[in-house]
Design an enzyme around this catalytic site. Structure first.
Site, PDB file in Angstrom:
ATOM      1  N   LYS A   1      56.989  43.983   8.702  1.00 25.77           N
ATOM      2  CA  LYS A   1      56.145  44.646   9.617  1.00 25.77           C
ATOM      3  C   LYS A   1      54.987  45.785   9.253  1.00 25.77           C
ATOM      4  CE  LYS A   1      57.236  47.317  13.499  1.00 25.77           C
ATOM      5  NZ  LYS A   1      57.018  47.875  14.668  1.00 25.77           N
TER       6      LYS A   1
ATOM      7  N   LYS B   1      54.102  52.403  10.652  1.00 22.78           N
ATOM      8  CA  LYS B   1      54.062  54.002  10.433  1.00 22.78           C
ATOM      9  C   LYS B   1      54.623  54.507   9.298  1.00 22.78           C
ATOM     10  CE  LYS B   1      52.877  54.586  15.085  1.00 22.78           C
ATOM     11  NZ  LYS B   1      53.866  54.606  16.275  1.00 22.78           N
TER      12      LYS B   1
ATOM     13  N   LYS C   1      66.231  50.126  12.941  1.00 19.75           N
ATOM     14  CA  LYS C   1      65.823  51.664  12.885  1.00 19.75           C
ATOM     15  C   LYS C   1      67.249  52.644  12.336  1.00 19.75           C
ATOM     16  CE  LYS C   1      61.544  52.215  14.889  1.00 19.75           C
ATOM     17  NZ  LYS C   1      60.437  52.903  15.610  1.00 19.75           N
TER      18      LYS C   1
END
Ligand code: AQP
Length: 333
Positions: free
Chosen positions: A198, A201, A114
């Site tokens: 993956k 969102k 991230k």
């Protein structure tokens, strides 16, 4: 054996099939077991580890709660609340953060993913996120945590923190070391556009995921356009393992139908890609569209959603406050 269940979902918008199959579906099954105590949290403090628009955050908190309810979570059977309304979570995170080691946090792959290349610019919150997650879990004496595969490492860290605290303060079994509960059939749902990434969102492409708010046409179109490859229709598991996009679609089918991959491969023996995709779209519409419809209905009644969260927060704070008190006492406050 009775279990104490805790888990959470971030209100960062676009809740998707991965969140449902990897986590929420499991939450609902656990709620059905008579002796379980279930606590499900909209983890809004985790959401602010990356920048959020205040108005959109508020909307997403309600939407995540609506998704919980529409998927079958019942506020009479489970405690449903949002994290920022229970201050003990943050207090617990500070206390446990003084036990957690830098070296442990440095190993967390989600932070590396991230934060990206420029980790100097990532928030401190993003770095210490797993400590807040440990606080979330440990304050409720949770024994089991239903999560997707991607959260397994954070749960290991929670266990390490609990064990170190117990050792440091000579208090065996005071903080309970929780077990992860990972979905059986297929636990990591990947992007419909790239089988190695993956389903997420924050993927800028809406086509990469089935949102829990998608309507029938959107679901059908996304499956129709989902990436496959130019090989023959797969015949066995070995074949699938080398083909990430197909492996993902077969995995989604297995997971939504609660069956293993072998049964799915057998079911489609002698069939072709278009027959498989049609059937996959059909079962997704059957299972996801009713939830999507219910989410829209619930979102029209914001007052009800807010009441669920307030009631849940009062119950949660009562439990969490007591544990923070006990932790502080052990520390010497
Ligand atoms: N693709 C996935 N497959 C299986 N399980 C998944 N989960 C998330 N994505 C998948 C599980 O859903 C629960 C809630 O996740 P979260 O919202 O707290 O955080 P996340 O894992 O960061 O979700 P996203 O979609 O990947 O969000 P962004 O794009 O913001 O990073 C967790 O139990 C998680 O394992």
């Amino acid at each position: 054996m009775s279990k104490k269940i805790f888990s959470g979902v971030q209100p960062t918008g676009n809740l998707h099939l991965g969140n449902y199959l990897g986590a929420i579906k499991n939450f609902v099954n656990l709620q059905k077991e008579k002796d379980n105590t279930c606590i499900y949290c909209v983890v809004d403090l985790h959401a602010i580890t990356v920048k959020q628009d205040p108005r959109i955050l508020k909307k997403n908190i309600r939407e995540t709660t609506a998704t919980f309810l529409a998927s079958g979570l019942d506020p009479k059977k489970s405690i449903i609340f949002n994290q920022s309304m229970v201050p003990s979570h943050s207090e617990g995170a500070w206390l446990l953060g003084c036990v957690a080691r830098m070296g442990w946090l440095n190993r967390m792959t989600q932070f590396k993913e991230k934060a990206g290349k420029d980790k100097e610019k990532a928030s401190v919150g993003l770095y210490i996120y797993p400590v807040l997650m440990a606080s979330d879990i440990l304050l409720y004496n949770s024994t089991h945590v239903p999560v997707g595969e991607d959260q397994k490492q954070h749960l290991e860290l929670t266990r390490d923190i609990a064990q170190k605290f117990n050792l440091d303060f000579n208090s065996p079994n005071f903080l309970i070391t929780p077990e992860p509960l990972i979905q059986k059939n297929f636990s990591r749902i990947m992007s419909l556009k790239d089988g190695k990434k993956k389903m997420s969102k924050s993927d800028p492409s809406d086509q990469s995921r089935i949102n829990m708010t998608d309507d029938k046409d959107q679901i059908v179109n996304k499956i129709k356009k989902a990436k496959t490859d130019s090989g023959e229709f797969p015949e066995n598991n070995n074949d699938l393992n080398k083909r990430p996009e197909l492996n993902n679609l077969f995995g989604i089918y297995s997971s939504i139908q609660d069956q293993d991959m072998k049964s799915t491969i057998n079911e489609f023996q002698g069939k072709n890609f278009s027959e498989f995709k049609n059937r996959l779209a059909e079962v997704l519409v059957e299972k996801i569209y009713p939830i999507s419809k219910e989410i829209s209905k619930l979102l029209k009644d914001e007052k009800y959603i807010d009441e669920v969260l307030i009631e849940g927060s009062v119950k949660a704070e009562k439990i969490a406050k007591k544990k923070v008190y006990d932790i502080k006492e052990k520390i010497g406050f």
